[in-house]
Design a protein around this motif. Sequence first.
Motif, PDB file in Angstrom:
ATOM      1  N   GLU A   1       0.949  -1.174   0.078  1.00  0.00           N
ATOM      2  CA  GLU A   1      -0.076  -0.046   0.121  1.00  0.00           C
ATOM      3  C   GLU A   1       0.838   1.349  -0.137  1.00  0.00           C
ATOM      4  O   GLU A   1       1.662   1.160   0.701  1.00  0.00           O
ATOM      5  CB  GLU A   1      -0.994  -0.194   1.400  1.00  0.00           C
ATOM      6  CG  GLU A   1      -1.770  -1.219   1.239  1.00  0.00           C
ATOM      7  CD  GLU A   1      -2.535  -1.311   2.675  1.00  0.00           C
ATOM      8  OE1 GLU A   1      -2.039  -0.596   3.677  1.00  0.00           O
ATOM      9  OE2 GLU A   1      -3.442  -1.926   2.783  1.00  0.00           O
TER      10      GLU A   1
ATOM     11  N   ARG B   1       2.095   4.576   1.114  1.00  0.00           N
ATOM     12  CA  ARG B   1       2.215   5.312   2.161  1.00  0.00           C
ATOM     13  C   ARG B   1       2.487   6.694   2.237  1.00  0.00           C
ATOM     14  O   ARG B   1       2.196   7.681   3.032  1.00  0.00           O
ATOM     15  CB  ARG B   1       2.919   4.648   3.452  1.00  0.00           C
ATOM     16  CG  ARG B   1       2.498   3.391   3.420  1.00  0.00           C
ATOM     17  CD  ARG B   1       1.373   3.136   4.109  1.00  0.00           C
ATOM     18  NE  ARG B   1       1.217   3.359   5.425  1.00  0.00           N
ATOM     19  CZ  ARG B   1      -0.164   3.716   6.222  1.00  0.00           C
ATOM     20  NH1 ARG B   1      -1.201   3.399   5.460  1.00  0.00           N
ATOM     21  NH2 ARG B   1      -0.044   4.072   7.168  1.00  0.00           N
TER      22      ARG B   1
ATOM     23  N   ARG C   1       3.992  -0.230   2.071  1.00  0.00           N
ATOM     24  CA  ARG C   1       3.769  -1.019   3.207  1.00  0.00           C
ATOM     25  C   ARG C   1       3.154  -2.222   2.856  1.00  0.00           C
ATOM     26  O   ARG C   1       2.103  -2.223   2.003  1.00  0.00           O
ATOM     27  CB  ARG C   1       2.818  -0.147   4.589  1.00  0.00           C
ATOM     28  CG  ARG C   1       2.801  -1.171   5.540  1.00  0.00           C
ATOM     29  CD  ARG C   1       2.169  -0.502   6.650  1.00  0.00           C
ATOM     30  NE  ARG C   1       0.748  -0.126   6.103  1.00  0.00           N
ATOM     31  CZ  ARG C   1      -0.528  -0.898   6.451  1.00  0.00           C
ATOM     32  NH1 ARG C   1      -0.230  -1.971   7.121  1.00  0.00           N
ATOM     33  NH2 ARG C   1      -1.592  -0.789   6.157  1.00  0.00           N
TER      34      ARG C   1
ATOM     35  N   GLU D   1       7.790  -1.103   6.205  1.00  0.00           N
ATOM     36  CA  GLU D   1       7.558  -0.317   5.076  1.00  0.00           C
ATOM     37  C   GLU D   1       8.997  -0.671   4.217  1.00  0.00           C
ATOM     38  O   GLU D   1      10.048  -0.787   4.666  1.00  0.00           O
ATOM     39  CB  GLU D   1       7.500   1.114   5.114  1.00  0.00           C
ATOM     40  CG  GLU D   1       6.025   1.472   5.889  1.00  0.00           C
ATOM     41  CD  GLU D   1       5.774   2.981   5.879  1.00  0.00           C
ATOM     42  OE1 GLU D   1       6.756   3.660   5.624  1.00  0.00           O
ATOM     43  OE2 GLU D   1       4.687   3.331   6.269  1.00  0.00           O
TER      44      GLU D   1
END
Length: 64
Positions: free
Chosen positions: A12, A14, A24, A31
Amino acid sequence: MVDTSREDRVGEFRGVAGPYWAIRPVGGGIEWEAAPESVRPASPTERLRAENARCNARSRGDVL
């Protein structure tokens, strides 16, 4: 997002960290940074596959 420089790792977005994007893992975790040119949107199938893999690992008791 899919990081093509890391064997199509799904994560995802971030935020931006200097010239890189911070990503992440789906479902949490550490991350990593990726160059924007090596990142593409994940398909619904890729995202579902990543979420399912994490759920399966948790059910086996793997340390994530």
